[in-house]
Design a protein around this motif. Sequence first.
Motif, PDB file in Angstrom:
ATOM      1  N   GLY A  87       0.701  -1.214   0.059  1.00  0.00           N
ATOM      2  CA  GLY A  87      -0.105  -0.151  -0.007  1.00  0.00           C
ATOM      3  C   GLY A  87       0.752   1.271   0.043  1.00  0.00           C
ATOM      4  O   GLY A  87      -0.024   2.346  -0.198  1.00  0.00           O
TER       5      GLY A  87
ATOM      6  N   ARG B 192      -3.366   4.170   2.579  1.00  0.00           N
ATOM      7  CA  ARG B 192      -3.949   3.101   3.544  1.00  0.00           C
ATOM      8  C   ARG B 192      -2.818   1.832   3.371  1.00  0.00           C
ATOM      9  O   ARG B 192      -2.727   1.267   2.132  1.00  0.00           O
TER      10      ARG B 192
ATOM     11  N   SER C  70      -1.590  -1.951   4.332  1.00  0.00           N
ATOM     12  CA  SER C  70      -2.253  -3.372   4.693  1.00  0.00           C
ATOM     13  C   SER C  70      -0.949  -4.332   4.956  1.00  0.00           C
ATOM     14  O   SER C  70      -0.050  -4.159   4.450  1.00  0.00           O
ATOM     15  N   CYS C  71      -1.376  -5.243   5.909  1.00  0.00           N
ATOM     16  CA  CYS C  71      -0.370  -6.081   6.467  1.00  0.00           C
ATOM     17  C   CYS C  71      -1.295  -7.470   6.291  1.00  0.00           C
ATOM     18  O   CYS C  71      -2.062  -7.618   7.361  1.00  0.00           O
ATOM     19  N   ALA C  72      -0.676  -8.329   5.532  1.00  0.00           N
ATOM     20  CA  ALA C  72      -1.642  -9.495   5.283  1.00  0.00           C
ATOM     21  C   ALA C  72      -0.796 -10.656   5.972  1.00  0.00           C
ATOM     22  O   ALA C  72       0.458 -10.626   5.461  1.00  0.00           O
TER      23      ALA C  72
ATOM     24  N   ARG D 255      -8.133  -3.696  12.102  1.00  0.00           N
ATOM     25  CA  ARG D 255      -7.756  -5.139  11.820  1.00  0.00           C
ATOM     26  C   ARG D 255      -9.055  -5.667  11.385  1.00  0.00           C
ATOM     27  O   ARG D 255     -10.132  -5.630  12.027  1.00  0.00           O
TER      28      ARG D 255
ATOM     29  N   THR E 102      -5.686  -9.590   8.224  1.00  0.00           N
ATOM     30  CA  THR E 102      -5.189  -8.339   7.625  1.00  0.00           C
ATOM     31  C   THR E 102      -5.201  -7.390   8.735  1.00  0.00           C
ATOM     32  O   THR E 102      -6.302  -7.132   9.249  1.00  0.00           O
TER      33      THR E 102
ATOM     34  N   TYR F 279      -4.831  -2.999   9.037  1.00  0.00           N
ATOM     35  CA  TYR F 279      -4.517  -1.839   8.113  1.00  0.00           C
ATOM     36  C   TYR F 279      -3.944  -0.655   8.937  1.00  0.00           C
ATOM     37  O   TYR F 279      -4.308  -0.733  10.357  1.00  0.00           O
TER      38      TYR F 279
ATOM     39  N   GLN G  86      -4.577   3.320   8.243  1.00  0.00           N
ATOM     40  CA  GLN G  86      -4.928   4.380   7.491  1.00  0.00           C
ATOM     41  C   GLN G  86      -3.905   5.589   8.015  1.00  0.00           C
ATOM     42  O   GLN G  86      -4.247   6.109   8.981  1.00  0.00           O
TER      43      GLN G  86
END
Length: 122
Positions: free
Chosen positions: A7, A18, A20-22, A71, A77, A79, A81
Amino acid sequence: VQLQASGGGLVQAGGSLRLSCAASERTFGTTGVGWFRQAPGKEREFVAAISRSSWSTYYANSVKGRFTISRDNAKNTVYLQMNSLKPEDTAVYYCAAHSGGSYSSDYNYNYWGQGTRVTVSS
């Protein structure tokens, strides 16, 4: 646990991104997650963290009121922002899985993503 941060990008000051961490495993939902950042020539610093249930969130003073961490455990995931971005937010942002203790110390995280670069132009 493998973490994939995404992101990042180039944005003008005042803009938003934003991140994201997956995570690769469903057990991600049982651990807190933090975001850290490292600017060129500087040490890695804490940005924000969220507990496993989303009950508690934590922010560095420098981002409080501008960044929001959340989350979705169903999607494994987390997030971040980021609003009202400033040039001083320029850094590589990392997400990490919390292993216990203070959320603001990177010593208390045991799995790290590869980082995503955020550049804020003035």
